[in-house]
Every structure is written in structure tokens, then in C-alpha cells.
Scaffold this motif. Structure first.
Motif, PDB file in Angstrom:
ATOM      1  N   ILE A 210      47.385  29.689  52.971  1.00  0.00           N
ATOM      2  CA  ILE A 210      46.423  29.168  51.997  1.00  0.00           C
ATOM      3  C   ILE A 210      46.323  30.156  50.852  1.00  0.00           C
ATOM      4  O   ILE A 210      46.147  31.363  51.067  1.00  0.00           O
ATOM      5  N   CYS A 211      46.451  29.647  49.622  1.00  0.00           N
ATOM      6  CA  CYS A 211      46.295  30.487  48.423  1.00  0.00           C
ATOM      7  C   CYS A 211      45.886  29.594  47.265  1.00  0.00           C
ATOM      8  O   CYS A 211      46.695  28.791  46.784  1.00  0.00           O
ATOM      9  N   LEU A 212      44.646  29.736  46.783  1.00  0.00           N
ATOM     10  CA  LEU A 212      44.113  28.857  45.737  1.00  0.00           C
ATOM     11  C   LEU A 212      43.852  29.625  44.436  1.00  0.00           C
ATOM     12  O   LEU A 212      42.947  29.292  43.674  1.00  0.00           O
ATOM     13  N   TYR A 213      44.672  30.662  44.180  1.00  0.00           N
ATOM     14  CA  TYR A 213      44.600  31.421  42.936  1.00  0.00           C
ATOM     15  C   TYR A 213      46.028  31.693  42.490  1.00  0.00           C
ATOM     16  O   TYR A 213      46.981  31.526  43.261  1.00  0.00           O
ATOM     17  N   ASP A 214      46.213  32.107  41.231  1.00  0.00           N
ATOM     18  CA  ASP A 214      47.576  32.325  40.727  1.00  0.00           C
ATOM     19  C   ASP A 214      47.887  33.820  40.629  1.00  0.00           C
ATOM     20  O   ASP A 214      47.026  34.676  40.888  1.00  0.00           O
ATOM     21  N   GLU A 215      49.107  34.129  40.239  1.00  0.00           N
ATOM     22  CA  GLU A 215      49.562  35.524  40.208  1.00  0.00           C
ATOM     23  C   GLU A 215      48.783  36.353  39.200  1.00  0.00           C
ATOM     24  O   GLU A 215      48.481  37.525  39.447  1.00  0.00           O
ATOM     25  N   GLU A 216      48.445  35.754  38.072  1.00  0.00           N
ATOM     26  CA  GLU A 216      47.704  36.490  37.051  1.00  0.00           C
ATOM     27  C   GLU A 216      46.318  36.900  37.570  1.00  0.00           C
ATOM     28  O   GLU A 216      45.879  38.031  37.374  1.00  0.00           O
ATOM     29  N   GLU A 217      45.666  35.994  38.281  1.00  0.00           N
ATOM     30  CA  GLU A 217      44.351  36.301  38.860  1.00  0.00           C
ATOM     31  C   GLU A 217      44.462  37.410  39.906  1.00  0.00           C
ATOM     32  O   GLU A 217      43.610  38.302  39.988  1.00  0.00           O
ATOM     33  N   LYS A 218      45.515  37.324  40.701  1.00  0.00           N
ATOM     34  CA  LYS A 218      45.754  38.352  41.711  1.00  0.00           C
ATOM     35  C   LYS A 218      45.915  39.727  41.060  1.00  0.00           C
ATOM     36  O   LYS A 218      45.277  40.713  41.479  1.00  0.00           O
ATOM     37  N   LEU A 219      46.771  39.819  40.030  1.00  0.00           N
ATOM     38  CA  LEU A 219      47.023  41.106  39.381  1.00  0.00           C
ATOM     39  C   LEU A 219      45.784  41.646  38.682  1.00  0.00           C
ATOM     40  O   LEU A 219      45.538  42.861  38.688  1.00  0.00           O
ATOM     41  N   GLN A 220      44.989  40.754  38.100  1.00  0.00           N
ATOM     42  CA  GLN A 220      43.737  41.190  37.466  1.00  0.00           C
ATOM     43  C   GLN A 220      42.823  41.849  38.494  1.00  0.00           C
ATOM     44  O   GLN A 220      42.207  42.892  38.235  1.00  0.00           O
ATOM     45  N   TYR A 221      42.756  41.243  39.664  1.00  0.00           N
ATOM     46  CA  TYR A 221      41.893  41.759  40.739  1.00  0.00           C
ATOM     47  C   TYR A 221      42.387  43.123  41.227  1.00  0.00           C
ATOM     48  O   TYR A 221      41.608  44.071  41.360  1.00  0.00           O
ATOM     49  N   LEU A 222      43.696  43.235  41.464  1.00  0.00           N
ATOM     50  CA  LEU A 222      44.243  44.497  41.967  1.00  0.00           C
ATOM     51  C   LEU A 222      44.132  45.611  40.929  1.00  0.00           C
ATOM     52  O   LEU A 222      43.875  46.771  41.276  1.00  0.00           O
ATOM     53  N   LYS A 223      44.296  45.267  39.656  1.00  0.00           N
ATOM     54  CA  LYS A 223      44.148  46.277  38.596  1.00  0.00           C
ATOM     55  C   LYS A 223      42.692  46.726  38.475  1.00  0.00           C
ATOM     56  O   LYS A 223      42.408  47.898  38.218  1.00  0.00           O
ATOM     57  N   LYS A 224      41.767  45.787  38.679  1.00  0.00           N
ATOM     58  CA  LYS A 224      40.346  46.126  38.684  1.00  0.00           C
ATOM     59  C   LYS A 224      40.037  47.070  39.854  1.00  0.00           C
ATOM     60  O   LYS A 224      39.271  48.025  39.711  1.00  0.00           O
ATOM     61  N   ALA A 225      40.670  46.805  40.997  1.00  0.00           N
ATOM     62  CA  ALA A 225      40.506  47.685  42.158  1.00  0.00           C
ATOM     63  C   ALA A 225      41.021  49.082  41.835  1.00  0.00           C
ATOM     64  O   ALA A 225      40.357  50.089  42.129  1.00  0.00           O
ATOM     65  N   TYR A 226      42.199  49.145  41.216  1.00  0.00           N
ATOM     66  CA  TYR A 226      42.790  50.429  40.852  1.00  0.00           C
ATOM     67  C   TYR A 226      41.876  51.196  39.900  1.00  0.00           C
ATOM     68  O   TYR A 226      41.635  52.399  40.070  1.00  0.00           O
ATOM     69  N   ASP A 227      41.343  50.501  38.890  1.00  0.00           N
ATOM     70  CA  ASP A 227      40.463  51.140  37.907  1.00  0.00           C
ATOM     71  C   ASP A 227      39.179  51.664  38.543  1.00  0.00           C
ATOM     72  O   ASP A 227      38.564  52.605  38.032  1.00  0.00           O
ATOM     73  N   SER A 228      38.776  51.068  39.672  1.00  0.00           N
ATOM     74  CA  SER A 228      37.565  51.526  40.359  1.00  0.00           C
ATOM     75  C   SER A 228      37.847  52.709  41.289  1.00  0.00           C
ATOM     76  O   SER A 228      36.924  53.242  41.910  1.00  0.00           O
ATOM     77  N   GLY A 229      39.121  53.103  41.400  1.00  0.00           N
ATOM     78  CA  GLY A 229      39.478  54.253  42.233  1.00  0.00           C
ATOM     79  C   GLY A 229      40.188  53.903  43.519  1.00  0.00           C
ATOM     80  O   GLY A 229      40.558  54.791  44.293  1.00  0.00           O
ATOM     81  N   VAL A 230      40.413  52.599  43.765  1.00  0.00           N
ATOM     82  CA  VAL A 230      41.096  52.181  44.993  1.00  0.00           C
ATOM     83  C   VAL A 230      42.588  52.480  44.891  1.00  0.00           C
ATOM     84  O   VAL A 230      43.226  52.152  43.896  1.00  0.00           O
ATOM     85  N   ARG A 231      43.139  53.104  45.939  1.00  0.00           N
ATOM     86  CA  ARG A 231      44.567  53.418  45.951  1.00  0.00           C
ATOM     87  C   ARG A 231      45.313  52.744  47.105  1.00  0.00           C
ATOM     88  O   ARG A 231      46.531  52.751  47.122  1.00  0.00           O
ATOM     89  N   ASN A 232      44.565  52.172  48.047  1.00  0.00           N
ATOM     90  CA  ASN A 232      45.238  51.431  49.119  1.00  0.00           C
ATOM     91  C   ASN A 232      44.277  50.445  49.770  1.00  0.00           C
ATOM     92  O   ASN A 232      43.059  50.508  49.572  1.00  0.00           O
ATOM     93  N   ILE A 233      44.855  49.522  50.538  1.00  0.00           N
ATOM     94  CA  ILE A 233      44.082  48.465  51.192  1.00  0.00           C
ATOM     95  C   ILE A 233      44.461  48.398  52.664  1.00  0.00           C
ATOM     96  O   ILE A 233      45.643  48.400  53.008  1.00  0.00           O
ATOM     97  N   GLU A 234      43.451  48.356  53.535  1.00  0.00           N
ATOM     98  CA  GLU A 234      43.684  48.144  54.960  1.00  0.00           C
ATOM     99  C   GLU A 234      42.509  47.368  55.532  1.00  0.00           C
ATOM    100  O   GLU A 234      41.749  46.754  54.776  1.00  0.00           O
ATOM    101  N   MET A 235      42.325  47.382  56.868  1.00  0.00           N
ATOM    102  CA  MET A 235      41.369  46.453  57.467  1.00  0.00           C
ATOM    103  C   MET A 235      40.425  47.090  58.500  1.00  0.00           C
ATOM    104  O   MET A 235      39.799  46.372  59.277  1.00  0.00           O
ATOM    105  N   GLU A 236      40.320  48.417  58.514  1.00  0.00           N
ATOM    106  CA  GLU A 236      39.487  49.060  59.535  1.00  0.00           C
ATOM    107  C   GLU A 236      38.558  50.163  59.033  1.00  0.00           C
ATOM    108  O   GLU A 236      37.624  50.554  59.733  1.00  0.00           O
ATOM    109  N   SER A 237      38.816  50.702  57.850  1.00  0.00           N
ATOM    110  CA  SER A 237      38.171  51.963  57.454  1.00  0.00           C
ATOM    111  C   SER A 237      36.658  51.877  57.271  1.00  0.00           C
ATOM    112  O   SER A 237      35.955  52.867  57.492  1.00  0.00           O
ATOM    113  N   SER A 238      36.116  50.732  56.877  1.00  0.00           N
ATOM    114  CA  SER A 238      34.672  50.666  56.580  1.00  0.00           C
ATOM    115  C   SER A 238      33.823  50.857  57.825  1.00  0.00           C
ATOM    116  O   SER A 238      32.906  51.685  57.848  1.00  0.00           O
ATOM    117  N   VAL A 239      34.127  50.114  58.874  1.00  0.00           N
ATOM    118  CA  VAL A 239      33.329  50.263  60.098  1.00  0.00           C
ATOM    119  C   VAL A 239      33.616  51.611  60.767  1.00  0.00           C
ATOM    120  O   VAL A 239      32.734  52.211  61.381  1.00  0.00           O
TER     121      VAL A 239
END
Length: 296
Positions: A210-239
Motif C-alpha cells: 500500500i502506498c498512497l503518496y508519490d515520490e516527490e512527497e516521499k523525498l520532501q518528507y525525508l529531506k525534512k527529517a534530515y533538516d531536523s537532524g535525523v540521520r537514520n530510521i529504524e523501529m526500536e530506539s524510542s521505547v
């Protein structure tokens, strides 16, 4: 100064026996101080086979084992998690995602408490998707952030939303960074890690069922993450960060990046390359442990 585990549960004192069901261990059947009382370092990671490989690696590095030596799974009575020990090091698998690592951590923290362990350092070693980094780079997490880039874990307890801090030990992160500089074998950075609730839509992938967004939206989101200081993504670190904070345990997250998510979604490196990448957090944390024990 001795720093013991802080247990945020007054009900446990009233229990005659504490059964760690998912570890197949219990205070009525096992002598926790005898089995685990000397533990000072706990390394956790998703895969049972990776954590078995880590304990074999650290045993050899510390001069506590020989090549080909087998290490028994302490949790052999269950197929949920695997646990291995050599000297002061405990290696535990946690599965994939927040629910799985959360269950493991509840029982691990109680295990360390019942064993009367002190001055514990817990480090998650694993893999991740990088943002703006070359594949094979190692990220030491400064803060774990959610999918809106806030350094917090939102959890519903008794029908109410509870917000918990996901900061990690700043000094420990600096010490690990210094260790990587001394090793000098791979690129390492300190940065924020985004922890998501799933692998596909939650991480902005285009290749899920399932994917209801396009590539441009995806890249905008990831670049926003990068600008906020995010350098990687995983699924356990918060808890992981939240529970270690509440228990008064020094903790760090050290993950290698398997790809740069700004350039694609699928992991296409060869098996041999991926195996070498996955060994990088092990090498870094292994060197850190050796250094702490005066064996580096």
C-alpha cells in the motif's frame, strides 16, 4: 559509586516469585545473582543469530573463548528471544519493532534488578536506513525521535496517552564516537534516529503493498527529517531509550545504515557486503567494551 537498576513498579516487591515468561526464567527456579550478577554490559539486537555471532566475537576479543566454541542459549526454553553470556557481557535478541523490544526490555530490566547488577551499560546494535549518508555508515543516536521528529514516545496506558522522553546518554555517545575514531575503519556520525511503527508506509517507502503518496512527497518528507537532524530510521530506539531512562540505565543505540533512503527504498547490496556492514556496530561496541575493561 554503585548505580543499581531503578525499578518503577512497587507491585513486584509483593510477589513471591517473578516469572520472566518470554525468557523461560524465573526467580523461583533460577539463581539470578549467581547467573547474572557479574554482568556490566548488555548488547541487544533484533536477530538471534546476530546476537549469537556477537557473543562469539566478544568472547574472542576479551580472551574468554576460543574459535568454534559454542555458547548455549540461556532462553532455550522459549522461541521468543535468545540470550547468551560470556564474562560480564550479556547478548540478547529483541525481535523487530517496538512491541517486541518492549516485552524483552521489561523482562531484561527485571532480570538485571533481581540479579543485583550495578553500573550497567545497555547498547542496541542493529541495522537501519540512512538519510544522506553513504551505505555502511554507522550512526550513534543522540535522540530517538518519532515520525513527526519529536524526541518522545507516545504510549497509551489505561486508556490515557503517556509521553516519555527518548534522550540517550550524551557522554556514552561521545565515548563511542571516540572509539570509532580510534578504530578508523568506517564513517561514524552522531545524529538523531527516527523510530517508526512499520517498515513501509511509516518510513515513506514506495515499494510496499500500500502506498498512497508519490515520490516527490516521499523525498520532501525525508529531506525534512534530515533538516531536523535525523540521520537514520529504524523501529526500536524510542521505547529502548524511554525504558532505559526510567530504569536509570546508561544506554546507546549504534546502527549501521544499509542504504541511503534519498536514493532508493530497496536494499540491493550483495550478501557479503551486508554481512560486513552488520559487523561494524559489533566492532565498535566490542572495542568500547575492551577499552572499558582495560583490554584495548
Amino acid at each position: 559509586r554503585e548505580n543499581f537498576i531503578h525499578l518503577c513498579n512497587p507491585h513486584l516487591e509483593k510477589m513471591k516469585e517473578d516469572i520472566l515468561y518470554h525468557f523461560a526464567l524465573g526467580t523461583g527456579t533460577h539463581d539470578f545473582p549467581a547467573l547474572f550478577g557479574d554482568v556490566k554490559f548488555v548488547c541487544v539486537g533484533g536477530s538471534p543469530s546476530r546476537m549469537k555471532a556477537f557473543i562469539a566475537y566478544i568472547a574472542e576479543e576479551l580472551g574468554l573463548g576460543s574459535p568454534g566454541c559454542d555458547y548455549p542459549n540461556i532462553c532455550a526454553g522459549t522461541d521468543r528471544y535468545a540470550m547468551y553470556k560470556v564474562g560480564p557481557v550479556l547478548s540478547v535478541s529483541h525481535g523487530m519493532g517496538i512491541p517486541s523490544i518492549s516485552i524483552m526490555l521489561h523482562e531484561l530490566i527485571k532480570l538485571l534488578y533481581h540479579a543485583k547488577c550495578s553500573n550497567i551499560t545497555i547498547i542496541r546494535i542493529g541495522t537501519s536506513g540512512g538519510i544522506g549518508l553513504e551505505p555502511g555508515s554507522v550512526v550513534i543516536t543522540r535522540q530517538s525521535v518519532d515520525a513527526t521528529f519529536k524526541p518522545q514516545l507516545e504510549q497509551v496506558v489505561l486508556g490515557k496517552t503517556v509521553i516519555r522522553s527518548t534522550n540517550l546518554d550524551e557522554q556514552l555517545a561521545k565515548e563511542l564516537m571516540q572509539c570509532s575514531t580510534e578504530i578508523g575503519q568506517f564513517n561514524t556520525v552522531i545524529g538523531n534516529t527516527m523510530c517508526t511503527l512499520d517498515f513501509y508506509e511509516g518510513q515513506g517507502r514506495l515499494d510496499g503493498a500500500i502506498c498512497l503518496y508519490d515520490e516527490e512527497e516521499k523525498l520532501q518528507y525525508l529531506k525534512k527529517a534530515y533538516d531536523s537532524g535525523v540521520r537514520n530510521i529504524e523501529m526500536e530506539s524510542s521505547v529502548f531509550a524511554a525504558m532505559c531512562n526510567l530504569s536509570g540505565v546508561k544506554a546507546a543505540v549504534v546502527c549501521v545504515t544499509l542504504l541511503n533512503r534519498l536514493e532508493g527504498d530497496q536494499i540491493s547490496s550483495s550478501h557479503d557486503v551486508l554481512v560486513e556492514y552488520q559487523q561494524r556496530p559489533q566492532k565498535l561496541v566490542g572495542y568500547f567494551i575492551k577499552k572499558c575493561l582495560g583490554k584495548a
